[in-house]
Design a protein around this motif. Structure first.
Motif, short mmCIF file in Angstrom:
data_model
loop_
_atom_site.label_atom_id
_atom_site.label_comp_id
_atom_site.label_asym_id
_atom_site.label_seq_id
_atom_site.Cartn_x
_atom_site.Cartn_y
_atom_site.Cartn_z
N TYR A 1 3.70 58.25 -2.53
CA TYR A 1 3.53 56.80 -2.51
C TYR A 1 2.67 56.26 -3.64
O TYR A 1 2.32 55.07 -3.64
CB TYR A 1 2.93 56.36 -1.16
CG TYR A 1 3.83 56.65 0.01
CD1 TYR A 1 4.92 55.84 0.28
CD2 TYR A 1 3.58 57.73 0.84
CE1 TYR A 1 5.76 56.11 1.36
CE2 TYR A 1 4.40 58.00 1.92
CZ TYR A 1 5.49 57.19 2.18
OH TYR A 1 6.31 57.45 3.24
N LYS A 2 2.34 57.07 -4.62
CA LYS A 2 1.39 56.67 -5.66
C LYS A 2 1.82 55.43 -6.45
O LYS A 2 0.97 54.72 -6.97
CB LYS A 2 1.11 57.83 -6.61
CG LYS A 2 2.28 58.21 -7.49
CD LYS A 2 1.95 59.38 -8.38
CE LYS A 2 3.14 59.74 -9.25
NZ LYS A 2 2.88 60.93 -10.04
N ASN A 3 3.11 55.15 -6.52
CA ASN A 3 3.58 53.97 -7.26
C ASN A 3 3.54 52.68 -6.44
O ASN A 3 3.65 51.60 -7.00
CB ASN A 3 5.00 54.20 -7.77
CG ASN A 3 5.05 55.31 -8.80
OD1 ASN A 3 4.12 55.50 -9.57
ND2 ASN A 3 6.13 56.07 -8.79
N ASP A 4 3.40 52.80 -5.13
CA ASP A 4 3.46 51.62 -4.26
C ASP A 4 2.18 51.36 -3.48
O ASP A 4 2.04 50.31 -2.86
CB ASP A 4 4.60 51.79 -3.25
CG ASP A 4 5.95 51.92 -3.93
OD1 ASP A 4 6.24 51.07 -4.80
OD2 ASP A 4 6.68 52.87 -3.62
N VAL A 5 1.26 52.32 -3.48
CA VAL A 5 0.06 52.24 -2.67
C VAL A 5 -1.15 52.57 -3.53
O VAL A 5 -1.08 53.46 -4.39
CB VAL A 5 0.15 53.24 -1.48
CG1 VAL A 5 -1.14 53.28 -0.69
CG2 VAL A 5 1.33 52.88 -0.57
N ASN A 6 -2.25 51.87 -3.29
CA ASN A 6 -3.51 52.19 -3.96
C ASN A 6 -4.28 53.17 -3.07
O ASN A 6 -4.53 52.88 -1.91
CB ASN A 6 -4.35 50.93 -4.19
CG ASN A 6 -3.67 49.95 -5.12
OD1 ASN A 6 -2.95 50.34 -6.02
ND2 ASN A 6 -3.90 48.68 -4.88
#
Length: 114
Positions: free
Chosen positions: A53-58
């Motif tokens: 999820y690194k591209n959508d979540v901080n």
């Protein structure tokens, strides 16, 4: 359009976190909500979820467990939007969750549903 910063503290629970994040991302109507996950210690256990999820979540990764209140404070401190929703990592978001909650928001309000 009322964007939301969702704060999700997590502690050694990557399987539930994966389900939680999938439902949060799939169920939102507003594309610019912010999701912040505070990994409260043992970040290596959540590395697969973080990568997924690194591209959508901080992700904020604490190297050691500091406790839920510390994790929540870190998440809120780093939130971009004024509207904040606090959710535990073992929750599942319904479809249209942000539109549903829109009617309950008031200025400078933090919601934490049960």
């Amino acid at each position: 359009m009322n964007k939301v910063s969702v704060i999700i503290p997590t502690y050694r629970n990557p399987k539930c976190l994966d389900i939680c994040l999938e439902s949060a991302l799939r169920g939102q109507d507003y594309e610019h909500n912010e999701i912040i996950v505070v990994v409260d210690g043992f970040p290596e256990e959540s590395k697969d979820v973080i990568e997924k999820y690194k591209n959508d979540v901080n992700f904020l990764q604490l190297p050691e467990n500091k406790g839920m209140q510390y994790a929540l404070n870190m998440g809120v401190y780093n939130a971009e939007h004024e509207r904040i929703l606090i959710v535990n990592d073992d929750n599942v978001f319904p479809i249209n969750w942000d539109t549903i909650l829109d009617k309950d928001y008031d200025e400078n309000l933090i919601l934490t549903p049960n």
